[in-house]
Structures are given as C-alpha cells and as structure tokens.
Design an enzyme around this catalytic site. Structure first.
Site, PDB file in Angstrom:
ATOM      1  N   LYS A 173       0.894  -1.178   0.000  1.00 40.41           N
ATOM      2  CA  LYS A 173       0.000   0.000   0.000  1.00 40.41           C
ATOM      3  C   LYS A 173       0.925   1.218   0.000  1.00 40.41           C
ATOM      4  O   LYS A 173       1.405   1.658   1.028  1.00 40.41           O
ATOM      5  CB  LYS A 173      -0.862  -0.026   1.272  1.00 40.41           C
ATOM      6  CG  LYS A 173      -2.167   0.738   1.203  1.00 40.41           C
ATOM      7  CD  LYS A 173      -2.059   2.192   0.816  1.00 40.41           C
ATOM      8  CE  LYS A 173      -1.667   3.107   1.952  1.00 40.41           C
ATOM      9  NZ  LYS A 173      -1.428   4.506   1.486  1.00 40.41           N
ATOM     10  N   GLU A 176      -0.336   7.661  -1.311  1.00 39.46           N
ATOM     11  CA  GLU A 176      -1.263   8.139  -2.347  1.00 39.46           C
ATOM     12  C   GLU A 176      -0.723   9.379  -3.066  1.00 39.46           C
ATOM     13  O   GLU A 176      -1.295   9.814  -4.062  1.00 39.46           O
ATOM     14  CB  GLU A 176      -2.656   8.400  -1.762  1.00 39.46           C
ATOM     15  CG  GLU A 176      -2.723   9.374  -0.597  1.00 39.46           C
ATOM     16  CD  GLU A 176      -2.468   8.716   0.766  1.00 39.46           C
ATOM     17  OE1 GLU A 176      -1.417   8.063   0.923  1.00 39.46           O
ATOM     18  OE2 GLU A 176      -3.301   8.886   1.670  1.00 39.46           O
ATOM     19  N   ARG A 177       0.392   9.944  -2.563  1.00 38.06           N
ATOM     20  CA  ARG A 177       0.938  11.152  -3.201  1.00 38.06           C
ATOM     21  C   ARG A 177       1.743  10.835  -4.469  1.00 38.06           C
ATOM     22  O   ARG A 177       1.771  11.618  -5.399  1.00 38.06           O
ATOM     23  CB  ARG A 177       1.845  11.895  -2.230  1.00 38.06           C
ATOM     24  CG  ARG A 177       1.252  12.104  -0.874  1.00 38.06           C
ATOM     25  CD  ARG A 177       1.214  13.550  -0.483  1.00 38.06           C
ATOM     26  NE  ARG A 177       0.615  13.689   0.829  1.00 38.06           N
ATOM     27  CZ  ARG A 177      -0.681  13.806   1.064  1.00 38.06           C
ATOM     28  NH1 ARG A 177      -1.540  13.830   0.056  1.00 38.06           N
ATOM     29  NH2 ARG A 177      -1.148  13.907   2.286  1.00 38.06           N
ATOM     30  N   SER A 226       5.078   8.574   9.343  1.00 38.91           N
ATOM     31  CA  SER A 226       5.216   9.499  10.474  1.00 38.91           C
ATOM     32  C   SER A 226       4.939   8.773  11.800  1.00 38.91           C
ATOM     33  O   SER A 226       4.265   7.731  11.829  1.00 38.91           O
ATOM     34  CB  SER A 226       4.240  10.662  10.290  1.00 38.91           C
ATOM     35  OG  SER A 226       2.929  10.147  10.200  1.00 38.91           O
ATOM     36  N   CYS A 281      13.824  10.844   5.936  1.00 33.98           N
ATOM     37  CA  CYS A 281      13.802  10.503   7.369  1.00 33.98           C
ATOM     38  C   CYS A 281      15.195  10.569   7.946  1.00 33.98           C
ATOM     39  O   CYS A 281      15.372  10.606   9.151  1.00 33.98           O
ATOM     40  CB  CYS A 281      13.224   9.110   7.562  1.00 33.98           C
ATOM     41  SG  CYS A 281      14.218   7.875   6.731  1.00 33.98           S
ATOM     42  N   GLU A 382       9.265  17.394  13.930  1.00 33.68           N
ATOM     43  CA  GLU A 382       9.784  17.018  12.622  1.00 33.68           C
ATOM     44  C   GLU A 382       9.208  17.971  11.575  1.00 33.68           C
ATOM     45  O   GLU A 382       8.008  17.938  11.297  1.00 33.68           O
ATOM     46  CB  GLU A 382       9.384  15.575  12.288  1.00 33.68           C
ATOM     47  CG  GLU A 382       9.929  15.136  10.950  1.00 33.68           C
ATOM     48  CD  GLU A 382       9.572  13.711  10.583  1.00 33.68           C
ATOM     49  OE1 GLU A 382       8.457  13.253  10.918  1.00 33.68           O
ATOM     50  OE2 GLU A 382      10.403  13.051   9.934  1.00 33.68           O
TER      51      GLU A 382
HETATM   52  P1  NAD Z   1       2.440   9.374   6.653  1.00 33.21           P
HETATM   53  O1  NAD Z   1       2.560   8.801   8.020  1.00 33.21           O
HETATM   54  O2  NAD Z   1       1.504  10.499   6.434  1.00 33.21           O
HETATM   55  O3  NAD Z   1       1.984   8.221   5.620  1.00 33.21           O
HETATM   56  C1  NAD Z   1       2.622   6.975   5.590  1.00 33.21           C
HETATM   57  C2  NAD Z   1       1.624   5.939   5.099  1.00 33.21           C
HETATM   58  O4  NAD Z   1       0.538   5.861   6.032  1.00 33.21           O
HETATM   59  C3  NAD Z   1       1.009   6.282   3.746  1.00 33.21           C
HETATM   60  O5  NAD Z   1       0.897   5.121   2.997  1.00 33.21           O
HETATM   61  C4  NAD Z   1      -0.350   6.861   4.106  1.00 33.21           C
HETATM   62  O6  NAD Z   1      -1.318   6.608   3.123  1.00 33.21           O
HETATM   63  C5  NAD Z   1      -0.705   6.150   5.390  1.00 33.21           C
HETATM   64  N1  NAD Z   1      -1.465   6.993   6.315  1.00 33.21           N
HETATM   65  C6  NAD Z   1      -1.397   8.341   6.463  1.00 33.21           C
HETATM   66  N2  NAD Z   1      -2.235   8.772   7.435  1.00 33.21           N
HETATM   67  C7  NAD Z   1      -2.836   7.663   7.926  1.00 33.21           C
HETATM   68  C8  NAD Z   1      -3.795   7.444   8.957  1.00 33.21           C
HETATM   69  N3  NAD Z   1      -4.293   8.440   9.664  1.00 33.21           N
HETATM   70  N4  NAD Z   1      -4.188   6.174   9.190  1.00 33.21           N
HETATM   71  C9  NAD Z   1      -3.694   5.146   8.491  1.00 33.21           C
HETATM   72  N5  NAD Z   1      -2.777   5.302   7.493  1.00 33.21           N
HETATM   73  C10 NAD Z   1      -2.350   6.537   7.209  1.00 33.21           C
HETATM   74  O7  NAD Z   1       3.920   9.744   6.184  1.00 33.21           O
HETATM   75  P2  NAD Z   1       4.359  10.533   4.868  1.00 33.21           P
HETATM   76  O8  NAD Z   1       3.994  11.964   5.011  1.00 33.21           O
HETATM   77  O9  NAD Z   1       3.907   9.802   3.646  1.00 33.21           O
HETATM   78  O10 NAD Z   1       5.941  10.358   4.961  1.00 33.21           O
HETATM   79  C11 NAD Z   1       6.767  11.173   5.721  1.00 33.21           C
HETATM   80  C12 NAD Z   1       7.007  10.580   7.088  1.00 33.21           C
HETATM   81  O11 NAD Z   1       7.609   9.284   6.977  1.00 33.21           O
HETATM   82  C13 NAD Z   1       8.001  11.398   7.909  1.00 33.21           C
HETATM   83  O12 NAD Z   1       7.537  11.459   9.230  1.00 33.21           O
HETATM   84  C14 NAD Z   1       9.290  10.610   7.811  1.00 33.21           C
HETATM   85  O13 NAD Z   1      10.210  10.797   8.869  1.00 33.21           O
HETATM   86  C15 NAD Z   1       8.764   9.214   7.815  1.00 33.21           C
HETATM   87  N6  NAD Z   1       9.732   8.275   7.273  1.00 33.21           N
HETATM   88  C16 NAD Z   1      10.384   7.477   8.169  1.00 33.21           C
HETATM   89  C17 NAD Z   1      11.347   6.596   7.708  1.00 33.21           C
HETATM   90  C18 NAD Z   1      12.094   5.713   8.665  1.00 33.21           C
HETATM   91  O14 NAD Z   1      12.828   4.859   8.210  1.00 33.21           O
HETATM   92  N7  NAD Z   1      11.936   5.849   9.965  1.00 33.21           N
HETATM   93  C19 NAD Z   1      11.628   6.516   6.336  1.00 33.21           C
HETATM   94  C20 NAD Z   1      10.919   7.347   5.455  1.00 33.21           C
HETATM   95  C21 NAD Z   1       9.965   8.221   5.945  1.00 33.21           C
END
Ligand code: NAD
Length: 499
Positions: A173, A176-177, A226, A281, A382
């Site tokens: 999954k 979606e962006r 996140s 990240c 962050e």
């Molecule tokens: P996000 O948490 O908004 O989304 C991640 C995934 O979760 C996506 O597939 C999204 O569709 C889904 N999602 C979003 N909101 C949700 C909700 N309320 N309920 C269920 N699913 C949901 O993250 P993002 O903005 O796509 O990515 C950036 C974030 O990812 C940053 O916080 C970054 O630090 C983190 N990140 C962490 C690592 C790591 O290895 N720790 C690596 C890459 C990115």
C-alpha cells in the site's frame, strides 16, 4: 490525465467504480493523474490471490526464487532512468536524487539474490545420543507493506525483495501522493517471472490501511511513515494478532565540534538538510554547534545554502526540487516564521522564493536559522522540509544531552577530528544509526535500518538480516532414528540430553 489502478494477480486491477484522488506534479502544482482509492473489498481480493499464489511460491525452490530476484535486479538497473522520471514527476526530487534512491533500494535486491545464504538454518549432530537437531526459517504467508511518499521506490524495496525471496506473498500500500512507481515495479516483477499474485499493489488511504490491519489473512505488516501513524499501525496490527514493525518520524541532529574541518562539516550538513528538499527521514534538520564552532558554522552554512539551485527536478543543474504539497509548503513556512518570532536569527531566507515559469509549484528555498531556542517547534518537531536550525551549546556533554533528550532516535551524526569524542558519541547517543563525519548514516543493505524511541515501534529493523527474521518463523526439528543397536526407552520423566 491517467487513471492509476491497483495491481492484483499480475495485472492492473480497477475493481468496481469507486472514489479517486488527484495526484499532483509538485513542480507545477498541476493534477497529472487520478488514483483509484481501494477499500476493504479490494484488499480482500488482493489477499485472496496472494494467499493462493503464496502456497506454491513458498514451496518453490530457493534456486528458482533467487533466479527471479537476479532477473528483477537486472530489470531495475535497465529501467532506472524510466523509474527515476516517474519518481520525479510525482515526488519532485531531482532525477539524480531519484536515481540514487533506486540504487540504494536495489541494494536490497542484491541482498535478496543471496537469500540462500542469509536464510540458512543450523544443524547440530549428536545433540544427545543418536539425536540430531536442525533449524529452518519458514515464510509467514501473506505480508503487507505500508509506505510513505518520500521514497516511493527505495522504502518499499527495503521490504518486498526480502519478503518475497523468503517465500512470502507481498501486498504493497504505497503513498497516495506518488503511487505510480509501485505499479511500474509490479510490472517489472511480472517480467522477471514472479508468479502472478505474489506481488500486489492496493492504493488508497486510511480505509485501505485499516483493512490490511484487520484482515486475518495478513500475517505481518511493515510500516514506514510518520510517528503518530506508526504508533497507530503498531497498536492496531498487534491487536489483530499481526507481527508489526513500524518505522516512524525523525529529527536527526548533527553535532559539530570546534576541533574539526567546519567548512567540510557545513557542506555535509547542508547536503543532509536540503537534499530532497529536507524530505528524508535521515535528513539533518538540526545542527548543534559546540563552543567556537558556532560562528564559523553559521557562516559556512550560509555560503552552502545560497549556492543551491532550486527548480523542477528534471531540469539540468537543479539541486533541490519542490516539497510534496502546498500544505507541506505552508507548514514549513509556519515553522520558520514562528521560530523567528521566538528570537531565532535569520541566516538564509528561502521563504519568498519563486521559480520562474513554475509559479504554481510547491517551492521553497533553503532556509537557515541560527541561535534557535530548544523550546521552539521548528527545533522540537519534525519539520520535513528545507529548514535547518542551528542550536548553540558550550560543551560536548551539553550537545549529547540535547540529542538524547529528543523523543526521536533515528539517526545522529558528529563532525569532529577527535577519536575520543567520536567514540563517546557513538557509544552514548540514543539513536539507531550513527554517523561519524557522515551526515546521512543510512546503513548499507546487508546491515539493517531502524531507529530507537519514537522512530520505531517493534523489535525488528528494516532490510538486511533483521528483515529475514521479520518475514520468517523459526522452526527447530529434533530427530532420532532408532535401530536395533540403539533401542530407545521411554520414560515419564522429562528427557535429559545427557541420557
Ligand atoms: P504518513 O505517516 O503520512 O503516511 C505513511 C503511510 O501511512 C502512507 O501510505 C499513508 O497513506 C498512510 N497513512 C497516512 N495517514 C494515515 C492514517 N491516519 N491512518 C492510516 N494510514 C495513514 O507519512 P508521509 O507523510 O507519507 O511520509 C513522511 C514521514 O515518513 C516522515 O515522518 C518521515 O520521517 C517518515 N519516514 C520514516 C522513515 C524511517 O525509516 N523511519 C523513512 C521514510 C519516511
């Protein structure tokens, strides 16, 4: 305008007509595609075909599975430029950065090509008289990956090559962006000879995530995103009996000691802060200047940040592209303005930047703030954008305490010429990945990737040896073959190995 479908049973899958969401080109702000939004029914269909495919795939020889991985690796190499263009068009990062992401993701395919070594069991002859013991690792079944926007190829590639090579079926999954790269990768797997159903893609948002977490046919979930969502996924997945690893957000610090080469440190930190518009990240949004390093560092960072060319990621000579959405741009602006109102000093101001011909794009210039208070949101939270804060402290101990007081513990770096400080830092810092004169200490694929504290919920890090453990279950077999010279006597007492 394209419609982006799911990928199920080795082919694009539209399912019954449902909702769509727009996908943007962040460099222009224009809508370039409509993404089908999955639901519980689409997830159920993906898991149904994955379950059927996994039965055979899990029993397929290691040699055959490895052959598919080798072919997949070659296809990814051959199609790097095409895949990079897909990333840049939906994410905004530069083409060179996108190629870098693909290369680092491909390293996990390299690792998966050697899965026969990485997943070997153990054997002990004569553990007891006439008794031999061996262990093997077996696949879990159907496993899922839920991934963020910032690495649409690399982060899923931390997961699926190892999950698949160890005999599982994988349902992705993606964000979606920037969803199109996932479908391209799915087609490469098809061309590599992976049986239909072993790799699927279901697009969508929270509804799809919940359906995955609730589906009894999904044995394990790898999440990257996140921190609030990581915590949610971990808790909900665990409540539904799943194995879950959930990697969360980060706020990585780079400590700069006055003894080292400050110009060199500034160049590295600027690259870590502004590469991919700070949307990594492992970005470096916080520099901690110790003692006399402060003024020199601020000056050198100014020179570095002002050199960066901002523009569309597919334009030659551009070093930094746009951020992902208009909302992300607004959020970063707010953080910068609030920090300035709280007394931070403006070193470089990228807030008003406009890229000619791309006025609708989500651009921001590199922004550097000095003497930022540790109670300011731009430092504490962050930001995930091209905003670098410099915090000043007097001693190494203060710097270490500051880094360790962060709720996040993904990466941390120190820039120094002192072996003593470097050693103390690497031993005492509360983070999962540490750099010494390296700003983005992302481990190579044959180590594992993961943070501490609020940067990871779960026991296993991603890719490398920990991923082999995550996607498999251990089984230990104790066997005895009695024959006439060695009769076996049964006893009601608990068996001793010395008997
Ligand atoms: P996000 O948490 O908004 O989304 C991640 C995934 O979760 C996506 O597939 C999204 O569709 C889904 N999602 C979003 N909101 C949700 C909700 N309320 N309920 C269920 N699913 C949901 O993250 P993002 O903005 O796509 O990515 C950036 C974030 O990812 C940053 O916080 C970054 O630090 C983190 N990140 C962490 C690592 C790591 O290895 N720790 C690596 C890459 C990115």
């Amino acid at each position: 305008m394209t419609t982006i479908t799911h990928w199920i049973a080795g082919a694009p899958y539209a399912g019954p007509a449902g909702a769509t969401t727009p996908v943007h080109d962040p460099a222009t702000g224009e809508v370039t595609g409509q993404l089908l939004q999955g639901d519980a029914a689409v997830v159920a269909e993906a898991v149904r075909t994955a379950t059927a495919a996994q039965r055979e795939w899990g029993a397929t020889s290691l040699a055959r599975r490895t052959e598919v991985m080798f072919r997949m690796r070659e296809l990814v190499v051959q199609h790097t430029d095409e895949l990079a263009r897909i990333i840049t068009a939906e994410h905004g990062k530069t083409l060179d950065d996108a190629r870098g992401e693909i290369a680092r993701g491909r390293e996990t395919l390299d690792f998966a090509c050697g899965i026969s070594i990485a997943s070997k069991g153990e054997y002990t002859a004569d553990a007891s008289t006439g008794v031999d013991v061996h262990s093997m690792r077996q696949p879990l079944g159907v496993v899922a990956g839920i991934t963020p926007f910032n690495f649409p190829v690399m982060v899923p590639m931390w997961m699926h090559p190892i999950a698949i090579a160890t005999g599982n079926a994988f349902v992705l999954k993606p964000s979606e962006r920037d969803p199109s790269a996932a479908n391209f990768v799915a087609d490469l797997y098809r061309r590599a000879g992976l049986p239909d159903g072993v790799f699927s893609v279901v697009h969508g948002g929270r509804e799809v995530v919940d359906a995955i977490l609730e589906h009894p046919g999904v044995a394990a979930v790898s999440f990257v995103g996140s921190t609030p969502v990581a915590r949610y996924v971990r808790e909900k997945g665990a409540a539904h009996g799943k194995r879950v690893q959930a990697l969360g957000g980060a706020n990585n610090h780079a400590v700069v000691m006055p003894d080292g080469d400050i110009e060199q440190a500034a160049a590295q930190i600027a690259a870590g802060a502004f590469g991919s518009a700070g949307e990594r990240c492992m970005a470096v949004p916080a520099a901690v200047a110790v003692g006399e390093a402060g003024d020199l560092l601020a000056g050198a960072l100014k020179r570095e940040a002002e050199r960066i060319v901002v523009g569309p990621g597919d334009r030659e000579g551009v070093g930094m592209g746009p951020v992902i959405t208009a909302e992300a741009r607004e959020r970063v602006l707010r953080y910068a303005t609030d920090a300035l109102e709280a007394g931070a000093e403006l070193v470089v101001d990228g807030r008003e930047l406009v890229v000619e011909g791309h006025e609708g794009g989500f651009f921001l210039g590199p922004t550097v703030l000095d003497r930022v208070g540790t109670d300011v949101a731009a430092y504490r939270e962050e930001v995930f954008g091209p905003l670098l804060t410099v915090v000043r402290v007097d001693t190494f101990e203060e710097a270490l305490d500051l880094v360790n007081s962060s709720p996040f513990g993904n990466g941390a770096a120190i820039f120094t010429a002192s072996g003593e400080y470097a050693r103390r830092f690497t031993h005492e810092v509360q983070a999962g990945m540490v750099g010494v004169n390296v700003p983005i200490p992302t481990p190579v694929a044959y180590y594992s990737f993961g943070g501490w504290k609020d940067s990871l919920f779960g026991e296993h890090h991603a890719h490398g040896p920990e991923a082999v453990r995550f996607y498999t279950r251990n089984k230990v077999v104790t066997s005895r073959w009695p024959h006439q010279d060695r009769p076996v006597t049964a006893s009601l007492s608990f068996p001793r190995t010395t008997d």
